[in-house]
Structures are given as structure tokens and as C-alpha cells.
Write an enzyme that holds these catalytic residues in place. Structure first.
Site, PDB file in Angstrom:
ATOM      1  N   HIS A  47      -1.830  -4.446  -6.256  1.00 29.05           N
ATOM      2  CA  HIS A  47      -0.903  -3.350  -5.962  1.00 29.05           C
ATOM      3  C   HIS A  47      -1.485  -2.452  -4.879  1.00 29.05           C
ATOM      4  O   HIS A  47      -2.434  -2.834  -4.191  1.00 29.05           O
ATOM      5  CB  HIS A  47      -0.531  -2.596  -7.235  1.00 29.05           C
ATOM      6  CG  HIS A  47      -1.634  -1.765  -7.784  1.00 29.05           C
ATOM      7  ND1 HIS A  47      -1.431  -0.784  -8.706  1.00 29.05           N
ATOM      8  CD2 HIS A  47      -2.963  -1.761  -7.518  1.00 29.05           C
ATOM      9  CE1 HIS A  47      -2.604  -0.216  -8.982  1.00 29.05           C
ATOM     10  NE2 HIS A  47      -3.524  -0.797  -8.284  1.00 29.05           N
ATOM     11  N   ALA A  48      -0.939  -1.255  -4.755  1.00 28.48           N
ATOM     12  CA  ALA A  48      -1.270  -0.416  -3.607  1.00 28.48           C
ATOM     13  C   ALA A  48      -2.758  -0.149  -3.441  1.00 28.48           C
ATOM     14  O   ALA A  48      -3.326  -0.429  -2.393  1.00 28.48           O
ATOM     15  CB  ALA A  48      -0.499   0.893  -3.699  1.00 28.48           C
TER      16      ALA A  48
END
Lengths: 100, 530
Positions: A18-19
């Protein structure tokens, strides 16, 4: 012929790539001169590991396998460093990861 | 948890509001003019760089979770892969903002289609990033200002206030500014709490604040006790408003039952949307400048006609006074108002300017007389100083009447009155006895009598409409009007302030025009005056 050095590593992270992990991965990749690519399948499609836009777009999930390959002077070091980062679970402890 | 920071400024608009803060940064007005591909590419790169710089500053003070999401946005903005498609579109002749929008949109769609909640939620981060760059690109920081937030900045131009969305509440806190500025007037009109003259506001690291407009207070990161205190005060204020609200539907009267004509000041049609025309006796001042916003094309006759008509339709036969274009001073319009005036408040503004732009003036007059057919319209000229200005305007009015009659278009010549805001007129109103009515503009009158600029925080204490010199001039105009049978009203800001009402009634005024938000408050206060 391009001489690719490649390896693979399972993603253990809770929500996958994810980010926050993606930012770390691309930042690390950018420290190498080599062309570095990652993929979710052993035969691609391969994407530029230095591009957060492309890396995030992979939406790689937890327990999926991340394939890494690199080409250039420091290719071996790059592949090793990226593999280690993923193995260290992006340097995040479980509690922190859970909140991310 | 951040330490609470309390800043004291000057009250500009009453009310209490608690909510997130939104820092305006530098506020420039005007929209972008697209250049060639090379210029567009440079503009986009500069906007992206500015966005990165802005985010980097935010990261320094943001809490961990926020910093991480901002870091993600920075990483995206630094990625060539994001800029490349935008550059390619620009090379095809597409403007920078459209190219950027299109490129990011493609990425957003990718996230929105994900079956994973986490990735779907990232679409919001991309939209945030997209808008930050668009703001940097347009140089407009507040048109995209967060609704329902406390806007913090140096100063706010009126156009920006009008573009912002106040439907979710919100408030304004300014480092500079003045309670008599146009933005303050607009804020009072909309009931938006506002404090000015706060000095440097270091908002970095603070996410929320409380503003008390009546006290002139801004509290950044209020603690629990403070929050409790203000929520109690807000309740008390709501109770007071509820008491006042009982007066809303009643006609305005003094204690002895004598009737006061209470009109409203409006700047745009949106202010009337939620207002019942029966709550007032008509519109005492409609500021037509809202049609002439900076950076936009001058509105043509048709557009003005339909706008003016909408006000008359709303009023249902009650009088509607529309003021002709009042720009200049602190309300410049590029390409229309003179540039580089040394002292704009004493320069070409109001009727002085419109008389120099006869075509624009005539288009407005044509629209007005055509609209006049549909209701009880009066035309008011701003900044009239000498009789010649009224005479020349009246001649133009006759001219457009003749033209329209010849063209077979329905028109009606409304009464032509003037604003009394220049001491020359207030001292010697007999020189303008030809005016159909007088409407005292107490804000500018105070500014000119006290020689204190209304937008200058440093002299805001001089800007007192209750000064005996100002009140004496108001009484002078009212007396003259009564003797000559010329209606006199006051449409300045002081009429909306309960504390000034007694003096205005004592000065002989029986017609007042106030901000829509203050109708109930003014009626309640008038009922106490005997």
C-alpha cells in the site's frame, strides 16, 4: 540481450503493497542506478520500481509474491536491497502496520 | 496534542464557530490565461513544484498518520510517470489544467475500480493532490477552500468570499483586514463569524480552532475546557437568536408602535434563496458589482436584465433599489478600473468611473429600465459628489429610454436617486435636491469624514460611524430630506448594528437597510427603542 538479475519475495504486509510501503520501495529503488522492475507474476508485466504511480497501480496484496529484476551496474545490490526491504516488512512493526 | 493558542483581534462579524482550519496562503485573484505548449508545460511543472513545496511544509508539522498520506502525495507528484501523460497532452495543444485533470482522473478511476477498500480509499488522496496542483495553477487559493472551515489568511478579497461555499457554516480569521472592509460586510450579511487584525497567525500544526466573532477571538487547538466553554456560549447565542427570531415575521416597529421601514442589502441572488420576502419591506441596496467580477467578461445587457428581474420577482412588488456599478476603491476590476492609482478611494470609483465608460453604463441602464417594467425599481448612483454627475446620469437614462422606445422594447424610467457617502453631499445636500431619494452609505461616509481608510487595520479605531461628526451629517441629510419631501434611508453597515440604532432613530431616520442575517436582531433592538 539484457542481463537481468532477478529474485522473488513474498509480501507479508497486512494490506499488501500500500501507500507507505510503496513510497519506501520506490525511494529505495531510486537510490540505485540500475533499471529496476517489479511484477506480480514471474513473466510480468514488469513495471518500473522507481515509479510510485506504477507500483501502487499493481495493488499487490498480502501473501502475494513480488518478483524483482534489475539491469545495470548495481543490479545485484538493488535486487538484494529490495528483497530485504520486503522481507523486513518495510521496517514496520505489526502494531504500526495494523494501523496503516 | 497541541497546546492551545489564543489570538485576540478585532470583531468583524458576530457568531461562534468551531471547526477545522483552512489556510488560505497568498490570495491572488483572476483566472489563468492559457499560453502556448511550452508555457503550459512550464506552468504545470511550476504548479507541481509549488504543490510539493506546500505539502513538504505541511508534513513537517502534521501528525504521523497525516504526514504519511502527505508523503504519498509528494511521492506521486515527484513521479515522472504521472507527469509524462500530462506533458504529452500539453504537447497536443491541451491547456495545463485540463491536461493535469485528465491525467490524474485516469489514475483515480484505477483506484476507484479496485475491489480493495484500502486502494479505493486512496482515490481521495489523488483528488486532494489533483486539486492542490490546480489551485497552484490558477493562483486561486480559496475558490476551492474547504467548506465548513475557518479560513485563515492575510486578507480575503470580496470575490473570493463570494466564491466560497458557506452553506456548511465556516468562519474567517485574518492577520490584517478591517471590520469595515467589504469582506466583513459580506460576512455579516451571510452571518459568517469573522475576526480581523489578528497579526501573524502561525496555523501550522493546528488542525482545528474556535472563533468568537463578537469577542474578536481565535483559539487554535482549543483544549477540552475551552471547547466546552464555547459550545455553551454558542448555545446561549442560539437562544438569543431564537428570541430575536420571534420578531422576524413581524413588521419593524419602535417601542411606541411607530413603523420603521426595514429593507435589506444584498450582493447576489444566492442571498435571497432562503429568505422570505415578507420578512422585510424590500431591497434597499442591491450591489450590482456581483455581476462584474474580476477576471470575468463584463455581463451583457440580457444577462443583467434577467438578473435584475430576478430580484424584482423575488420582492413581489416591494421596492428594490439597485445601485449602478460601484467599483474602484477596494473593488478593482482589471481592464476597467484605472491601474496604479495612488489613492484609489479618492480616485475614479463609482459613478465617476461609469461616466467614463458610457457603453458599459448604458448597457446597465438599459437592463435596469427594461427590468423596471416588472416591479417597483429604483436606481441609485454611488459616489455622487456634484450635481453634474447626477445630471449626466439622468441624461443617459433618458437616452436609453428613447432608444428602447424607438426599438419597441418595453421599458420604464425608475426614480433616480443617489448614495450619500461623500461629505460634499452630506454637508450641502441642497445641491443635489434633484435626486429622487437619498441613501446614506455610512461606511464610506465615515471613511471620508474620519479620513481613515476602511480597509486599514491600523486606523480601524478611527473608523467609527457613531462619531458625532458622522451622526451630525446623517441628521443634516435626514432633516433636509424631510423638509423637501425627499425620502432618506441609510444602507450602511451601522444600521445592522443594534448598538447604533438608537442614534440613527434620534437622527430622524425611519428607513433602514440592513444585512439579511440581521433582520431579526435589528427588529428586536428597534422594539426596545422608545
Amino acid at each position: 540481450m539484457t542481463a537481468w538479475i532477478s529474485n522473488s519475495v513474498p509480501i507479508r504486509h497486512d494490506v499488501g503493497l500500500h501507500a507507505r510501503p510503496s513510497v519506501k520501495l520506490t525511494k529505495l529503488a531510486k537510490t540505485f542506478a540500475a533499471v529496476i522492475e517489479i511484477a506480480g507474476e514471474p513473466d510480468g508485466p514488469w513495471i518500473n520500481a522507481k515509479s510510485i504511480v506504477k507500483v501502487m497501480a499493481m495493488k499487490a496484496k498480502q501473501d502475494s509474491i513480488l518478483y524483482v529484476r534489475a539491469e545495470g551496474a548495481d543490479a545485484a545490490a538493488a535486487v538484494a536491497a529490495l528483497k530485504e526491504l520486503v522481507e523486513r516488512d518495510f521496517d514496520e512493526d505489526a502494531a504500526h502496520a495494523a494501523s496503516g | 496534542m497541541r497546546q492551545a493558542v489564543e489570538l485576540k483581534g478585532k470583531p468583524a462579524s458576530d457568531g461562534i464557530f468551531a471547526g477545522p482550519i483552512f489556510f488560505l496562503g497568498a490570495t491572488r485573484s483572476g483566472r489563468r490565461v492559457a499560453g502556448d505548449a511550452e508555457a503550459e508545460r512550464r506552468a504545470l511543472d511550476a504548479a507541481v513544484a509549488a504543490a510539493i513545496a506546500g505539502l513538504t511544509t505541511l508534513v513537517e508539522t502534521a501528525p504521523a498518520e497525516g504526514a504519511e498520506m502527505l508523503g504519498f502525495q509528494i511521492a506521486l507528484l515527484e513521479d515522472e510517470a504521472l507527469l509524462e501523460p500530462a506533458h504529452a497532452l500539453i504537447a497536443q495543444g491541451i491547456e495545463a489544467d485540463a491536461a493535469w485533470r485528465k491525467t490524474v482522473e485516469a489514475e483515480i478511476v484505477g483506484y476507484e475500480l479496485s475491489d480493495d477498500d484500502y486502494f479505493r480509499a486512496r482515490a481521495a488522496d489523488l483528488k486532494d493532490m489533483r486539486d492542490r496542483v490546480l489551485r497552484a495553477l490558477s493562483g486561486e487559493s480559496a475558490s476551492l477552500a474547504q467548506a465548513g472551515a475557518i479560513l485563515i489568511g492575510d486578507d480575503v478579497p470580496p470575490s473570493l468570499f463570494l466564491e466560497a461555499d458557506w452553506s456548511k457554516g465556516g468562519a474567517i480569521a485574518l492577520s490584517h483586514g478591517s471590520p469595515s472592509s467589504h469582506v466583513a460586510i459580506l460576512a455579516r450579511g451571510r452571518g459568517v463569524p469573522m475576526v480581523v487584525g489578528l497579526g501573524d497567525i502561525v496555523s501550522a500544526g493546528h488542525a482545528e480552532a474556535v472563533i468568537d466573532g463578537a469577542l474578536g477571538l481565535l483559539v487554535l487547538s482549543p483544549d477540552m475546557a475551552q471547547k466546552k466553554l464555547w459550545s455553551k456560549k454558542a448555545e446561549a447565542l442560539a437562544a438569543k437568536r431564537a428570541r430575536e427570531a420571534r420578531f422576524l415575521a413581524e413588521p419593524a416597529r419602535l417601542k411606541d408602535g411607530s413603523r420603521i421601514e426595514l429593507l435589506i442589502n444584498v450582493a447576489g441572488p444566492e442571498e435571497l434563496e432562503s429568505l422570505d420576502p415578507r420578512f422585510c419591506d424590500g431591497i434597499g441596496l442591491m450591489r450590482s458589482e456581483f455581476l462584474f467580477r474580476d477576471g470575468q467578461k463584463l455581463p451583457d445587457e440580457e444577462m443583467q436584465y434577467s438578473a435584475y428581474r430576478s430580484f424584482l420577482d423575488w420582492a413581489e412588488g416591494r421596492p428594490v433599489t439597485i445601485r449602478t456599478l460601484d467599483i474602484g476603491g477596494d473593488k478593482p476590476i482589471k481592464g476597467f478600473t484605472p491601474e496604479g492609482e495612488r489613492n484609489p478611494f479618492l480616485g475614479q470609483r463609482g459613478v465617476r468611473l461609469t461616466l467614463e465608460h458610457v457603453a458599459v453604463f448604458k448597457a446597465q441602464l438599459r437592463a435596469l429600465v427594461r427590468a423596471a417594467v416588472h416591479g417597483n425599481l429604483k436606481i441609485m448612483l454611488p459616489m455622487v459628489t456634484i450635481a453634474d454627475e447626477l445630471d449626466r446620469s439622468a441624461a443617459l437614462l433618458d437616452e436609453v429610454m428613447t432608444e428602447l422606445t424607438r426599438e419597441g422594447i418595453a421599458a420604464k424610467r425608475p426614480p433616480l436617486g443617489i448614495m450619500v457617502e461623500v461629505p460634499a453631499v452630506a454637508v450641502a445636500p441642497e445641491l443635489l435636491a434633484k435626486a429622487a431619494f437619498f441613501s446614506i452609505g455610512s461606511n464610506d461616509l465615515t471613511q471620508y469624514v474620519m479620513a481613515a481608510a476602511r480597509d486599514e487595520a491600523a486606523v480601524a479605531n478611527l473608523s467609527d460611524p457613531a462619531h458625532p461628526a458622522v451622526l451630525s451629517l446623517i441628521a443634516n441629510v435626514t432633516r433636509f430630506g424631510r423638509e423637501q419631501g425627499i425620502p432618506v434611508s441609510l444602507c450602511g453597515d451601522m444600521a445592522s448594528e443594534p448598538r447604533h440604532l438608537k442614534a440613527l432613530i434620534a437622527a430622524g431616520l425611519r428607513t433602514l437597510s440592513v444585512s439579511p442575517a440581521s433582520i431579526a436582531r435589528v427588529k428586536a433592538a428597534l422594539a426596545d427603542i422608545g
